[in-house]
Write an enzyme that holds these catalytic residues in place. Structure first.
Site, PDB file in Angstrom:
ATOM      1  N   GLY A  53    -101.859  27.655  24.039  1.00  0.00           N
ATOM      2  CA  GLY A  53    -102.548  26.687  24.872  1.00  0.00           C
ATOM      3  C   GLY A  53    -101.852  26.516  26.208  1.00  0.00           C
ATOM      4  O   GLY A  53    -102.490  26.192  27.213  1.00  0.00           O
TER       5      GLY A  53
ATOM      6  N   HIS B  71     -94.630  43.212  19.022  1.00  0.00           N
ATOM      7  CA  HIS B  71     -94.997  41.797  19.107  1.00  0.00           C
ATOM      8  C   HIS B  71     -94.460  41.183  20.405  1.00  0.00           C
ATOM      9  O   HIS B  71     -95.196  40.496  21.129  1.00  0.00           O
ATOM     10  CB  HIS B  71     -94.433  41.055  17.892  1.00  0.00           C
ATOM     11  CG  HIS B  71     -94.722  39.591  17.872  1.00  0.00           C
ATOM     12  ND1 HIS B  71     -95.588  39.013  16.969  1.00  0.00           N
ATOM     13  CD2 HIS B  71     -94.271  38.567  18.640  1.00  0.00           C
ATOM     14  CE1 HIS B  71     -95.652  37.709  17.191  1.00  0.00           C
ATOM     15  NE2 HIS B  71     -94.850  37.417  18.199  1.00  0.00           N
ATOM     16  N   GLU B  72     -93.193  41.433  20.699  1.00  0.00           N
ATOM     17  CA  GLU B  72     -92.596  40.844  21.894  1.00  0.00           C
ATOM     18  C   GLU B  72     -93.140  41.483  23.169  1.00  0.00           C
ATOM     19  O   GLU B  72     -93.324  40.796  24.180  1.00  0.00           O
ATOM     20  CB  GLU B  72     -91.068  40.969  21.840  1.00  0.00           C
ATOM     21  CG  GLU B  72     -90.422  40.238  20.671  1.00  0.00           C
ATOM     22  CD  GLU B  72     -90.825  38.768  20.581  1.00  0.00           C
ATOM     23  OE1 GLU B  72     -91.083  38.142  21.629  1.00  0.00           O
ATOM     24  OE2 GLU B  72     -90.886  38.246  19.453  1.00  0.00           O
TER      25      GLU B  72
ATOM     26  N   PRO C  88     -98.203  40.883   7.324  1.00  0.00           N
ATOM     27  CA  PRO C  88     -98.269  39.542   7.920  1.00  0.00           C
ATOM     28  C   PRO C  88     -97.166  39.357   8.961  1.00  0.00           C
ATOM     29  O   PRO C  88     -96.058  39.872   8.806  1.00  0.00           O
ATOM     30  CB  PRO C  88     -98.041  38.600   6.722  1.00  0.00           C
ATOM     31  CG  PRO C  88     -98.243  39.437   5.504  1.00  0.00           C
ATOM     32  CD  PRO C  88     -97.867  40.830   5.895  1.00  0.00           C
TER      33      PRO C  88
ATOM     34  N   HIS D 261     -96.255  39.801  24.372  1.00  0.00           N
ATOM     35  CA  HIS D 261     -96.072  38.549  25.116  1.00  0.00           C
ATOM     36  C   HIS D 261     -96.016  38.797  26.622  1.00  0.00           C
ATOM     37  O   HIS D 261     -96.473  37.964  27.412  1.00  0.00           O
ATOM     38  CB  HIS D 261     -94.786  37.847  24.671  1.00  0.00           C
ATOM     39  CG  HIS D 261     -94.939  37.028  23.428  1.00  0.00           C
ATOM     40  ND1 HIS D 261     -95.780  35.930  23.352  1.00  0.00           N
ATOM     41  CD2 HIS D 261     -94.352  37.129  22.210  1.00  0.00           C
ATOM     42  CE1 HIS D 261     -95.697  35.395  22.143  1.00  0.00           C
ATOM     43  NE2 HIS D 261     -94.854  36.109  21.433  1.00  0.00           N
TER      44      HIS D 261
ATOM     45  N   GLY E  25     -95.870  36.196  12.080  1.00  0.00           N
ATOM     46  CA  GLY E  25     -96.081  34.900  12.711  1.00  0.00           C
ATOM     47  C   GLY E  25     -95.477  34.912  14.097  1.00  0.00           C
ATOM     48  O   GLY E  25     -95.041  35.955  14.594  1.00  0.00           O
ATOM     49  N   CYS E  26     -95.445  33.746  14.726  1.00  0.00           N
ATOM     50  CA  CYS E  26     -94.947  33.655  16.091  1.00  0.00           C
ATOM     51  C   CYS E  26     -94.449  32.242  16.342  1.00  0.00           C
ATOM     52  O   CYS E  26     -95.102  31.274  15.944  1.00  0.00           O
ATOM     53  CB  CYS E  26     -96.057  34.016  17.075  1.00  0.00           C
ATOM     54  SG  CYS E  26     -95.570  33.922  18.815  1.00  0.00           S
TER      55      CYS E  26
END
Length: 231
Positions: free
Chosen positions: A59, A202-203, A157, A206, A159-160
């Site tokens: 968000g 994953h990183e 799986p 970002h 997460g973050c």
């Protein structure tokens, strides 16, 4: 330091639902009041400034910005060293295995990654073997780029810290190579497979303003505390 203002409000159309509740207000939710002590602290100390000591949550506009490269004159400078120090501090305090600069409110191409033995031991031997988990020491990369070495997709799986309390199954390439600079400006090349490759991908996402929820199997999206709600 890039300061991000509030998102623009949508156009107001007479007679539309926007008169009663704008879409932005619906996204923002009800007004959040600060405690008296939090108000005093903010009044005396001012608003927190990036790099934050906390992890930005989904968000926050900074998580959707494409991160800018670190300029050559910034390498080995005090601001970059402060950023790296804060990233490592927060990553270790949170017990996570990777963190990007945007997650601390700084839209620059900087990553910190570390998978120590103590975190590895939290997983069962069966899971370690299944997910190809191996520990690795702290690595910090500036202006990294990614090359796929093995394009087979493996789904597990993940997460973050920026989507706290949730996880989902996400497909990732089996093996990748990441290259960039260390905080002193020295070249770094790192080839990885299995779980380490997943952490890297994953990183890297970002830095492109991408979160795991953009690539997940939506049917597996899970609140980690759902059982507590039913107790």
């Amino acid at each position: 330091m890039l300061l991000l203002g509030r998102l623009p409000r949508p156009a107001w159309v007479p007679g539309s639902r926007a008169q009663r509740c704008s879409s932005l207000a619906a996204l923002e939710g009800p007004a959040r009041t600060r405690s008296y002590w939090r108000y005093l602290r903010r009044l005396v100390c001012g608003a927190p400034q990036p790099p934050y000591a906390h992890v930005c949550q989904v968000g926050d506009p900074v998580l959707r910005v494409v991160a800018a490269p670190v300029e050559p004159e910034q390498l080995a400078g005090p601001e970059l060293q402060r950023l790296v120090g804060r990233m490592v501090q927060v990553m270790r305090r949170r017990g996570c295995v990777g963190l990007s600069a945007p997650q601390l409110g700084v839209p620059l191409q900087v990553l910190a990654l570390e998978f120590p033995d103590k975190l590895l031991r939290a997983f069962s031997p069966r899971l370690r073997e299944l997910r190809q988990m191996e520990p690795f020491p702290l690595r910090v990369l500036v202006n990294p780029s990614l090359r796929v070495l093995d394009s087979r997709l493996v789904t597990f799986p993940e997460g973050c810290e920026s989507v706290a309390g949730f996880l989902a199954c996400v497909p990732r390439f089996q093996a990748v190579q990441i290259s960039g600079l260390d905080p002193k400006g020295e070249p770094v090349v790192w080839s990885a497979s299995g779980w380490t490759a997943r952490i890297i991908q994953h990183e890297m996402d970002h830095l492109q303003g991408c979160l795991f929820i953009d690539k997940m199997d939506s049917g597996t999206f899970t609140n980690l505390h759902w059982m507590e709600v039913n107790d």
